[in-house]
Design a protein around this motif. Structure first.
Motif, PDB file in Angstrom:
ATOM      1  N   VAL A   8       0.873  -1.176  -0.004  1.00 14.16           N
ATOM      2  CA  VAL A   8      -0.081  -0.033  -0.115  1.00 14.16           C
ATOM      3  C   VAL A   8       0.997   1.143   0.126  1.00 14.16           C
ATOM      4  CG1 VAL A   8      -1.637   1.466   1.356  1.00 14.16           C
ATOM      5  CG2 VAL A   8      -2.095  -0.850   1.073  1.00 14.16           C
ATOM      6  N   ILE A   9       2.000   1.247   0.868  1.00 10.67           N
ATOM      7  CA  ILE A   9       2.930   2.480   0.761  1.00 10.67           C
ATOM      8  C   ILE A   9       3.317   2.549  -0.461  1.00 10.67           C
ATOM      9  CG2 ILE A   9       5.087   3.430   1.860  1.00 10.67           C
ATOM     10  CD1 ILE A   9       4.137   1.931   4.554  1.00 10.67           C
ATOM     11  N   LEU A  10       4.049   1.558  -1.109  1.00 10.20           N
ATOM     12  CA  LEU A  10       4.938   1.871  -2.176  1.00 10.20           C
ATOM     13  C   LEU A  10       3.965   1.995  -3.530  1.00 10.20           C
ATOM     14  CD1 LEU A  10       7.808  -0.902  -1.634  1.00 10.20           C
ATOM     15  CD2 LEU A  10       7.622   1.661  -1.300  1.00 10.20           C
ATOM     16  N   TYR A  11       2.917   1.221  -3.468  1.00  8.72           N
ATOM     17  CA  TYR A  11       2.083   1.256  -4.742  1.00  8.72           C
ATOM     18  C   TYR A  11       0.730   2.071  -4.803  1.00  8.72           C
ATOM     19  CZ  TYR A  11       5.619  -2.043  -5.680  1.00  8.72           C
ATOM     20  OH  TYR A  11       6.849  -2.752  -5.809  1.00  8.72           O
ATOM     21  N   ARG A  12       0.319   2.420  -3.541  1.00  7.15           N
ATOM     22  CA  ARG A  12      -0.998   3.081  -3.626  1.00  7.15           C
ATOM     23  C   ARG A  12      -0.772   4.626  -2.943  1.00  7.15           C
ATOM     24  NH1 ARG A  12      -6.022   1.263   0.365  1.00  7.15           N
ATOM     25  NH2 ARG A  12      -7.073   3.607   0.031  1.00  7.15           N
ATOM     26  N   LEU A  13      -0.002   4.537  -1.829  1.00  2.90           N
ATOM     27  CA  LEU A  13       0.274   5.825  -0.976  1.00  2.90           C
ATOM     28  C   LEU A  13       0.827   7.062  -2.174  1.00  2.90           C
ATOM     29  CD1 LEU A  13      -0.056   7.653   1.449  1.00  2.90           C
ATOM     30  CD2 LEU A  13       2.099   6.673   2.382  1.00  2.90           C
ATOM     31  N   PHE A  14       1.992   6.527  -2.675  1.00  5.34           N
ATOM     32  CA  PHE A  14       2.582   7.557  -3.429  1.00  5.34           C
ATOM     33  C   PHE A  14       1.748   7.813  -4.586  1.00  5.34           C
ATOM     34  CE2 PHE A  14       6.479   5.678  -1.614  1.00  5.34           C
ATOM     35  CZ  PHE A  14       6.742   6.935  -0.922  1.00  5.34           C
ATOM     36  N   ALA A  15       0.882   6.931  -5.013  1.00 11.46           N
ATOM     37  CA  ALA A  15       0.196   6.959  -6.724  1.00 11.46           C
ATOM     38  C   ALA A  15      -1.019   7.709  -6.118  1.00 11.46           C
ATOM     39  CB  ALA A  15      -0.224   5.858  -7.202  1.00 11.46           C
ATOM     40  N   ASP A  16      -1.608   7.747  -4.872  1.00 13.03           N
ATOM     41  CA  ASP A  16      -2.934   8.487  -4.698  1.00 13.03           C
ATOM     42  C   ASP A  16      -2.950   9.611  -3.598  1.00 13.03           C
ATOM     43  OD1 ASP A  16      -3.868   6.582  -6.640  1.00 13.03           O
ATOM     44  OD2 ASP A  16      -4.406   4.939  -5.135  1.00 13.03           O
ATOM     45  N   VAL A  17      -1.756   9.942  -3.117  1.00 16.33           N
ATOM     46  CA  VAL A  17      -1.536  10.578  -2.154  1.00 16.33           C
ATOM     47  C   VAL A  17      -2.682  12.021  -2.366  1.00 16.33           C
ATOM     48  CG1 VAL A  17       0.380  11.740  -2.788  1.00 16.33           C
ATOM     49  CG2 VAL A  17      -0.351  12.088  -0.310  1.00 16.33           C
ATOM     50  N   PRO A  18      -3.459  12.541  -1.337  1.00 15.01           N
ATOM     51  CA  PRO A  18      -4.130  13.622  -1.655  1.00 15.01           C
ATOM     52  C   PRO A  18      -3.169  14.713  -1.622  1.00 15.01           C
ATOM     53  CG  PRO A  18      -4.506  12.518   0.633  1.00 15.01           C
ATOM     54  CD  PRO A  18      -3.703  11.675  -0.138  1.00 15.01           C
ATOM     55  N   ALA A  19      -3.900  16.000  -2.163  1.00 13.61           N
ATOM     56  CA  ALA A  19      -3.132  17.153  -2.196  1.00 13.61           C
ATOM     57  C   ALA A  19      -2.797  17.565  -0.830  1.00 13.61           C
ATOM     58  CB  ALA A  19      -3.963  18.184  -2.938  1.00 13.61           C
ATOM     59  N   PRO A  20      -1.638  18.360  -0.610  1.00 12.11           N
ATOM     60  CA  PRO A  20      -1.444  19.035   0.773  1.00 12.11           C
ATOM     61  C   PRO A  20      -2.580  20.181   0.497  1.00 12.11           C
ATOM     62  CG  PRO A  20       0.171  19.495  -0.709  1.00 12.11           C
ATOM     63  CD  PRO A  20      -0.729  18.463  -1.284  1.00 12.11           C
ATOM     64  N   PRO A  21      -2.752  20.796   2.084  1.00 21.31           N
ATOM     65  CA  PRO A  21      -3.425  21.899   2.241  1.00 21.31           C
ATOM     66  C   PRO A  21      -3.306  23.083   1.047  1.00 21.31           C
ATOM     67  CG  PRO A  21      -2.723  21.312   4.239  1.00 21.31           C
ATOM     68  CD  PRO A  21      -2.007  20.435   3.265  1.00 21.31           C
ATOM     69  N   LEU A  22      -1.965  23.499   0.724  1.00 24.99           N
ATOM     70  CA  LEU A  22      -1.881  24.376  -0.218  1.00 24.99           C
ATOM     71  C   LEU A  22      -2.353  24.099  -1.571  1.00 24.99           C
ATOM     72  CD1 LEU A  22      -0.083  26.858  -1.099  1.00 24.99           C
ATOM     73  CD2 LEU A  22       1.860  25.501  -1.394  1.00 24.99           C
ATOM     74  N   LEU A  23      -2.453  22.901  -2.121  1.00 28.31           N
ATOM     75  CA  LEU A  23      -2.804  22.734  -3.336  1.00 28.31           C
ATOM     76  C   LEU A  23      -4.438  21.998  -3.720  1.00 28.31           C
ATOM     77  CD1 LEU A  23       0.338  21.282  -4.939  1.00 28.31           C
ATOM     78  CD2 LEU A  23      -0.666  23.575  -5.382  1.00 28.31           C
ATOM     79  N   ARG A  24      -5.058  21.923  -2.603  1.00 27.29           N
ATOM     80  CA  ARG A  24      -6.420  21.280  -2.578  1.00 27.29           C
ATOM     81  C   ARG A  24      -7.340  22.246  -3.427  1.00 27.29           C
ATOM     82  NH1 ARG A  24      -6.689  19.841   3.737  1.00 27.29           N
ATOM     83  NH2 ARG A  24      -5.068  18.351   3.713  1.00 27.29           N
ATOM     84  N   GLY A  25      -6.966  23.387  -3.414  1.00 30.43           N
ATOM     85  CA  GLY A  25      -7.858  24.312  -4.612  1.00 30.43           C
ATOM     86  C   GLY A  25      -7.283  24.246  -5.979  1.00 30.43           C
ATOM     87  N   HIS A  26      -6.327  23.387  -5.971  1.00 26.79           N
ATOM     88  CA  HIS A  26      -5.765  23.333  -7.632  1.00 26.79           C
ATOM     89  C   HIS A  26      -5.615  21.715  -7.923  1.00 26.79           C
ATOM     90  CE1 HIS A  26      -5.030  27.595  -6.485  1.00 26.79           C
ATOM     91  NE2 HIS A  26      -4.103  27.064  -5.496  1.00 26.79           N
ATOM     92  N   PRO A  27      -6.732  21.101  -7.979  1.00 30.25           N
ATOM     93  CA  PRO A  27      -6.606  19.724  -8.242  1.00 30.25           C
ATOM     94  C   PRO A  27      -5.923  19.249  -9.700  1.00 30.25           C
ATOM     95  CG  PRO A  27      -8.729  20.478  -8.564  1.00 30.25           C
ATOM     96  CD  PRO A  27      -8.118  21.548  -7.856  1.00 30.25           C
ATOM     97  N   ALA A  28      -5.865  20.152 -10.625  1.00 31.39           N
ATOM     98  CA  ALA A  28      -5.163  19.816 -11.797  1.00 31.39           C
ATOM     99  C   ALA A  28      -3.760  19.894 -11.723  1.00 31.39           C
ATOM    100  CB  ALA A  28      -5.896  20.580 -12.917  1.00 31.39           C
ATOM    101  N   VAL A  29      -3.490  21.118 -11.031  1.00 37.04           N
ATOM    102  CA  VAL A  29      -2.035  21.131 -10.670  1.00 37.04           C
ATOM    103  C   VAL A  29      -1.256  19.769  -9.853  1.00 37.04           C
ATOM    104  CG1 VAL A  29      -0.180  22.562  -9.516  1.00 37.04           C
ATOM    105  CG2 VAL A  29      -1.946  23.458 -10.583  1.00 37.04           C
ATOM    106  N   TRP A  30      -2.083  19.418  -8.732  1.00 35.98           N
ATOM    107  CA  TRP A  30      -1.568  18.389  -7.925  1.00 35.98           C
ATOM    108  C   TRP A  30      -1.638  16.987  -8.633  1.00 35.98           C
ATOM    109  CZ3 TRP A  30       1.086  17.290  -4.237  1.00 35.98           C
ATOM    110  CH2 TRP A  30       1.347  16.103  -3.649  1.00 35.98           C
ATOM    111  N   ALA A  31      -2.645  16.693  -9.561  1.00 35.95           N
ATOM    112  CA  ALA A  31      -2.709  15.563 -10.450  1.00 35.95           C
ATOM    113  C   ALA A  31      -1.775  15.492 -11.167  1.00 35.95           C
ATOM    114  CB  ALA A  31      -4.044  15.389 -11.096  1.00 35.95           C
ATOM    115  N   ALA A  32      -1.070  16.501 -11.976  1.00 38.20           N
ATOM    116  CA  ALA A  32      -0.146  16.592 -12.938  1.00 38.20           C
ATOM    117  C   ALA A  32       1.303  16.436 -12.017  1.00 38.20           C
ATOM    118  CB  ALA A  32       0.064  17.757 -13.566  1.00 38.20           C
TER     119      ALA A  32
END
Length: 472
Positions: free
Chosen positions: A189-213
């Motif tokens: 989970v840590i190696l293959y899910r957490l790094f791939a799906d980690v949610p945006a930090p507070p700074l970028l929660r309003g910028h989902p496209a930036v975080w996803a990229a």
């Protein structure tokens, strides 16, 4: 039994403490990430993480709490250290169960707790080496003594689960890696899910496209760097891939952070600066990285202008299904069970640094709500509530359990017992979002107003920026 006296503890974590200096460096995150994978490979720890932890669904919250706890554990004030050790022991005492192979796990297991400290020490030494700062033998021994003292604080003075000296430590460590670790679900989970799906930090929660990229690139890179830094014998044991170029990438990452720590001005590479970069509301938007943060915000605004806008999200109400996923399912396993509600209680108790009596009151209130949810929603009697069961009956839920939680939460937040939660008390609980989410224009909350807001949020009737910052 090896006993560590109070005076020795004060001396070890004094002004010249290696560990105190280390945990305030941003590159410590590389060591902690690496250590977490090795911890998760321990069968007991791995199962406890999967069954009880919110590290996948709320990694930034977990990072903040871990940082705060570590700083308390090495605080110059002996009382602060003792209080935090007691709090951690109460937290761990509530975590136990069985894994899918019917093996028992217990977060108070002394051997497992020693392994956590062992991985942190070994990863710290590895971090120095990979950063171009190999420690001399006396420095390694000194750092090891500090980590053993940390274990002694947790174990009531006993650190005998770890060898007495750094020289004796390495055979113990090799034996653990070669004979006791497993390719657990938590490692994957840590190696293959957490790094791939980690949610945006507070700074970028309003910028989902930036975080996803950014995450699409950074996630695989972070996983590759972490895997390449692990012991080769461990990688072979759990069949982790040896990716082309990963070792060169890993060495570059460690060397770069090491050089930055040594060469950049004081303050640029400390933990506080990076936390302010990730969550500017914690510091009022100041610090050496503030200009970079502003530039990132400008870039995100520009990207929004040239990309299609997502569907509008209702910020006043949530569907039952969405509220289930974002708030109630704290562990992210697709259903509600006691660990999810315990995670809420744990987060609140950590934020407010509650004493044992208030912490017990809070957990008992959440346990009462869990019994209420089971009685009303667990239609098949399997001891958990599925998303479908919740959505089918959420509108008709009784609220007595939630009222009890709200009352206890009011009591423990109202530290001066004046039957009013003022601005300072409210912000202690919510950290950010104080003035952004209050209604009525006042800087204080009566019990009835506080309970009403809590019930609106926890019943899914109304969105709340403040409670989102705490629980979702």
């Amino acid at each position: 039994m090896n006993q560590t006296t109070a005076q020795e503890t004060v001396d070890v974590f004094g002004p010249d403490s290696m560990l105190r200096r280390l945990v305030n460096e941003a590159r410590w995150g590389l060591a902690v990430t690496r250590a977490t994978v090795l911890e998760a490979a321990h069968p007991q720890i791995g199962t406890a993480l999967i069954n009880n932890s919110t590290f996948v669904t709320h990694p930034w919250r977990r990072l903040r709490n871990t940082l705060a706890s570590t700083q308390r554990m090495i605080d110059p004030d002996r009382h602060v250290r003792s209080r935090e050790a007691a709090r951690l022991n109460r937290l761990h005492a509530r975590i136990s169960g069985t894994d899918p192979q019917d093996r028992h796990y217990d977060a108070m297991d002394a051997e497992a707790r020693a392994w956590v400290i062992a991985t942190l020490f070994e990863s710290a030494v590895t971090m120095y080496r990979l950063s171009g700062e190999s420690l001399a033998a006396p420095a390694v021994e000194r750092l090891y003594t500090e980590f053993r003292t940390l274990l002694a604080l947790l174990e009531g003075g006993d650190s005998d689960q770890l060898p007495a000296t750094a020289q004796e430590f390495w055979p113990y460590y090799d034996d653990m890696v070669n004979h006791h670790l497993e390719n657990t679900e938590a490692v994957r989970v840590i190696l293959y899910r957490l790094f791939a799906d980690v949610p945006a930090p507070p700074l970028l929660r309003g910028h989902p496209a930036v975080w996803a990229a950014g995450r699409a690139v950074a996630g695989p890179v972070a996983a590759a760097i972490t895997i390449a830094s692990l012991p080769e014998s461990f990688c072979r044991r759990v069949a982790l891939p040896d990716l082309p170029g990963a070792r060169a990438l890993m060495h570059g990452a460690y060397l770069t952070t090491g050089l930055a720590t040594r060469l950049l001005p004081n303050g640029w590479m400390n933990v506080g600066s990076f936390m302010s970069l990730l969550d500017p509301d914690r510091t009022g938007g100041s610090g050496p990285w503030e200009n970079i943060r502003r530039k990132a915000g400008q870039a995100a605004a520009m990207l929004r202008l040239i990309t299609p806008a997502p569907d509008e999200v209702d910020q006043v109400t949530r569907s039952a299904d969405r509220f289930f996923a974002e708030v109630l399912d704290q562990t992210g396993d697709g259903h509600i069970a006691w660990p999810d509600l315990a995670a809420m209680a744990r987060e609140i108790a950590t934020r407010l640094d509650l004493d044992e009596q208030d912490e017990d009151r809070l957990y008992k209130a959440y346990a009462g709500w869990w019994r209420e949810l089971q009685t009303n929603l667990d239609t098949d009697g399997d001891g958990r509530v599925t998303r479908q069961e919740y959505a089918a009956s959420a509108a008709s839920l009784p609220s007595s359990g939630l009222v009890k939680i709200a009352d206890v939460l009011f009591d423990v937040t109202d530290v001066d017992d004046d039957e009013t939660i003022d601005a300072r008390e409210y912000q202690t609980l919510f950290r950010t979002a104080f003035h952004r989410d209050l209604t009525g224009g006042g800087d204080s909350y009566s019990r009835s107003a506080f309970v009403r807001q809590f019930l609106f949020f926890m019943s899914g009737q109304r969105h709340s920026v403040a409670y989102d910052s705490l629980l979702s």
